[in-house]
Design a protein around this motif. Structure first.
Motif, PDB file in Angstrom:
ATOM      1  N   ALA A  87       0.831  -1.198   0.000  1.00  0.00           N
ATOM      2  CA  ALA A  87       0.000   0.000   0.000  1.00  0.00           C
ATOM      3  C   ALA A  87       0.867   1.251   0.000  1.00  0.00           C
ATOM      4  O   ALA A  87       2.088   1.179   0.096  1.00  0.00           O
ATOM      5  CB  ALA A  87      -0.929  -0.015   1.218  1.00  0.00           C
ATOM      6  N   TRP A 109      -6.844   0.502   7.343  1.00  0.00           N
ATOM      7  CA  TRP A 109      -6.498  -0.348   6.191  1.00  0.00           C
ATOM      8  C   TRP A 109      -6.511  -1.812   6.605  1.00  0.00           C
ATOM      9  O   TRP A 109      -7.046  -2.671   5.891  1.00  0.00           O
ATOM     10  CB  TRP A 109      -5.132   0.083   5.663  1.00  0.00           C
ATOM     11  CG  TRP A 109      -4.503  -0.838   4.674  1.00  0.00           C
ATOM     12  CD1 TRP A 109      -5.090  -1.400   3.573  1.00  0.00           C
ATOM     13  CD2 TRP A 109      -3.151  -1.312   4.685  1.00  0.00           C
ATOM     14  NE1 TRP A 109      -4.188  -2.183   2.895  1.00  0.00           N
ATOM     15  CE2 TRP A 109      -2.989  -2.147   3.552  1.00  0.00           C
ATOM     16  CE3 TRP A 109      -2.062  -1.097   5.519  1.00  0.00           C
ATOM     17  CZ2 TRP A 109      -1.783  -2.775   3.254  1.00  0.00           C
ATOM     18  CZ3 TRP A 109      -0.858  -1.707   5.218  1.00  0.00           C
ATOM     19  CH2 TRP A 109      -0.724  -2.540   4.112  1.00  0.00           C
ATOM     20  N   TYR A 113     -10.346  -1.551   4.771  1.00  0.00           N
ATOM     21  CA  TYR A 113     -10.638  -0.438   3.866  1.00  0.00           C
ATOM     22  C   TYR A 113      -9.519  -0.268   2.836  1.00  0.00           C
ATOM     23  O   TYR A 113      -8.341  -0.443   3.147  1.00  0.00           O
ATOM     24  CB  TYR A 113     -10.817   0.859   4.661  1.00  0.00           C
ATOM     25  CG  TYR A 113     -12.102   0.879   5.465  1.00  0.00           C
ATOM     26  CD1 TYR A 113     -13.312   1.203   4.876  1.00  0.00           C
ATOM     27  CD2 TYR A 113     -12.092   0.550   6.823  1.00  0.00           C
ATOM     28  CE1 TYR A 113     -14.489   1.212   5.609  1.00  0.00           C
ATOM     29  CE2 TYR A 113     -13.266   0.555   7.568  1.00  0.00           C
ATOM     30  CZ  TYR A 113     -14.458   0.886   6.949  1.00  0.00           C
ATOM     31  OH  TYR A 113     -15.619   0.887   7.682  1.00  0.00           O
ATOM     32  N   ASP A 114      -9.924   0.086   1.609  1.00  0.00           N
ATOM     33  CA  ASP A 114      -8.949   0.266   0.531  1.00  0.00           C
ATOM     34  C   ASP A 114      -8.425   1.693   0.451  1.00  0.00           C
ATOM     35  O   ASP A 114      -7.297   1.917   0.020  1.00  0.00           O
ATOM     36  CB  ASP A 114      -9.583  -0.107  -0.815  1.00  0.00           C
ATOM     37  CG  ASP A 114      -9.854  -1.592  -0.929  1.00  0.00           C
ATOM     38  OD1 ASP A 114      -8.884  -2.356  -1.077  1.00  0.00           O
ATOM     39  OD2 ASP A 114     -11.035  -1.996  -0.860  1.00  0.00           O
ATOM     40  N   SER A 160      -4.778   1.141  -0.754  1.00  0.00           N
ATOM     41  CA  SER A 160      -4.398  -0.271  -0.757  1.00  0.00           C
ATOM     42  C   SER A 160      -3.797  -0.648  -2.104  1.00  0.00           C
ATOM     43  O   SER A 160      -3.803   0.136  -3.057  1.00  0.00           O
ATOM     44  CB  SER A 160      -5.619  -1.142  -0.472  1.00  0.00           C
ATOM     45  OG  SER A 160      -6.512  -1.116  -1.580  1.00  0.00           O
ATOM     46  N   ARG A 162      -4.923  -2.807  -4.364  1.00  0.00           N
ATOM     47  CA  ARG A 162      -5.858  -2.831  -5.493  1.00  0.00           C
ATOM     48  C   ARG A 162      -6.348  -1.424  -5.838  1.00  0.00           C
ATOM     49  O   ARG A 162      -6.669  -1.156  -6.998  1.00  0.00           O
ATOM     50  CB  ARG A 162      -7.025  -3.773  -5.215  1.00  0.00           C
ATOM     51  CG  ARG A 162      -7.992  -3.372  -4.124  1.00  0.00           C
ATOM     52  CD  ARG A 162      -9.165  -4.343  -4.128  1.00  0.00           C
ATOM     53  NE  ARG A 162     -10.119  -4.071  -3.068  1.00  0.00           N
ATOM     54  CZ  ARG A 162     -11.283  -4.697  -2.960  1.00  0.00           C
ATOM     55  NH1 ARG A 162     -11.602  -5.644  -3.841  1.00  0.00           N
ATOM     56  NH2 ARG A 162     -12.124  -4.409  -1.974  1.00  0.00           N
ATOM     57  N   ALA A 163      -6.385  -0.519  -4.869  1.00  0.00           N
ATOM     58  CA  ALA A 163      -6.714   0.864  -5.194  1.00  0.00           C
ATOM     59  C   ALA A 163      -5.607   1.494  -6.039  1.00  0.00           C
ATOM     60  O   ALA A 163      -5.877   2.232  -6.994  1.00  0.00           O
ATOM     61  CB  ALA A 163      -6.924   1.667  -3.914  1.00  0.00           C
ATOM     62  N   PHE A 186     -14.165   1.492  -4.354  1.00  0.00           N
ATOM     63  CA  PHE A 186     -13.720   0.562  -3.313  1.00  0.00           C
ATOM     64  C   PHE A 186     -14.180   1.063  -1.934  1.00  0.00           C
ATOM     65  O   PHE A 186     -14.839   2.091  -1.799  1.00  0.00           O
ATOM     66  CB  PHE A 186     -12.203   0.345  -3.347  1.00  0.00           C
ATOM     67  CG  PHE A 186     -11.707  -0.232  -4.640  1.00  0.00           C
ATOM     68  CD1 PHE A 186     -12.027  -1.529  -5.018  1.00  0.00           C
ATOM     69  CD2 PHE A 186     -10.921   0.524  -5.497  1.00  0.00           C
ATOM     70  CE1 PHE A 186     -11.569  -2.065  -6.219  1.00  0.00           C
ATOM     71  CE2 PHE A 186     -10.454  -0.002  -6.693  1.00  0.00           C
ATOM     72  CZ  PHE A 186     -10.781  -1.303  -7.051  1.00  0.00           C
TER      73      PHE A 186
END
Length: 309
Positions: A87, A109, A113-114, A160, A162-163, A186
């Motif tokens: 991240a 996180w 949470y993203d 994150s 994927r974000a 997200f």
């Protein structure tokens, strides 16, 4: 594997960088994970890059030097593009956003949470005018944009993996990062904090640059100005038609001569102003489309220093 990277864009921040670096490293030591600092020098004209190169004696520090000043949005993009693992936390170097808040972002996180963004509950060290204009901008964006933007929230946030991957697919040239952070979606949550006064040095964001950023944000995430120009044109045409009908009817029934040179000039100037306003709004959007079609790179990296190399 690096679990967390703190991305720090910097432009002429030599007066505050030492203090920020010491506090950021102290925070890294408390996180209990593999973390690093990634500085992005956005073409500074002082000795910011020399300081960053010195920090890179620590293997936890990486420095990127852009080939010129591309602007904060491009510098942020360069830093986030360089985060290939784990991240990232985005934070400015001026210490208005306290690095000591990062563990709270990490906690959310880890809770799933993203995107964890820091929302300002107070803005110390800023004038009433700046606080008022900032509040007005965020509330205007909230009403105009189809993408909900959190109020009173800057770039200070955690993203994150994927974000970050989603954000990397957005390569538009006219970049308003606060909007892009919200647009990817997200799971997102906020942490409230009191923003500190600037630690040292002068802000790079005068009212002209803030106005340009506001225009960038509105035109990037809303077509409302185009619709507004249309409705102003419709309203002006309707008023002109009604007034013209009244003048014609009055002359036909009562035989009044058509008078009023000053009124005529006011009407002409008003309609001319409306037309120029509409052309200006269209020009803003057209200019952005022109910039996008050229497909120029967002930035160039002049030099990169990793760790103690």
């Amino acid at each position: 594997m690096t679990e967390l990277t703190i991305v720090v864009p910097a432009y002429n921040e030599s007066s505050v960088l030492d203090a920020f670096h010491a506090r950021a490293l102290a925070v890294l030591d408390t996180l209990g994970m593999d973390g690093r600092l990634l500085y992005v020098d956005d073409g500074s004209r002082d000795n910011t890059w020399e300081l960053i190169r010195g920090y890179c004696a620590d293997p936890r520090v990486t420095g990127l030097c852009l080939s010129r000043n591309f602007g904060k949005e491009a510098a942020l993009t360069a830093g986030l593009d360089a985060v290939t693992e784990g991240a990232a936390v985005v934070i400015d170097a001026d210490l208005q956003d306290p690095p000591e808040l990062i563990p709270a972002l990490v906690e959310q996180w880890r809770a799933g949470y993203d995107v964890v963004y820091a929302t300002r509950s107070a803005r110390a060290g800023e004038s009433r005018l700046k606080r008022f204009t900032a509040a007005a901008f965020y509330r205007t964006m909230e009403r105009l944009s189809n993408t909900p933007l959190p109020r009173d929230t800057g770039d200070f946030r955690l993203l994150s993996r994927r974000a970050l991957d989603a954000l990397a697919t957005l390569r538009e040239r006219q970049r308003f990062m606060k909007g892009l952070f919200a647009w990817i979606g997200f799971r997102q949550t906020a942490i409230r904090y009191q923003r500190d006064p600037r630690f040292a040095g002068d802000t790079k964001w005068n009212y002209w640059r803030l106005t340009q950023l506001a225009i960038e944000g509105i035109t990037s995430f809303s077509s409302a100005p185009l619709r507004l120009a249309t409705w102003i044109g419709v309203a002006a045409a309707a008023v002109s038609f009604v007034y013209g009908t009244w003048v014609f009817t009055k002359a036909l029934i009562w035989g009044d001569p058509v008078r009023g040179y000053p009124t005529l000039m006011v009407v002409i100037l008003f309609l001319g102003g409306v037309q120029l306003l509409a052309l200006g709004v269209i020009g803003e959007y057209l200019g952005r489309n022109y910039t996008e079609t050229k497909q120029r790179p967002l930035y160039f990296v002049q030099e990169r220093v990793d760790g103690d190399r």
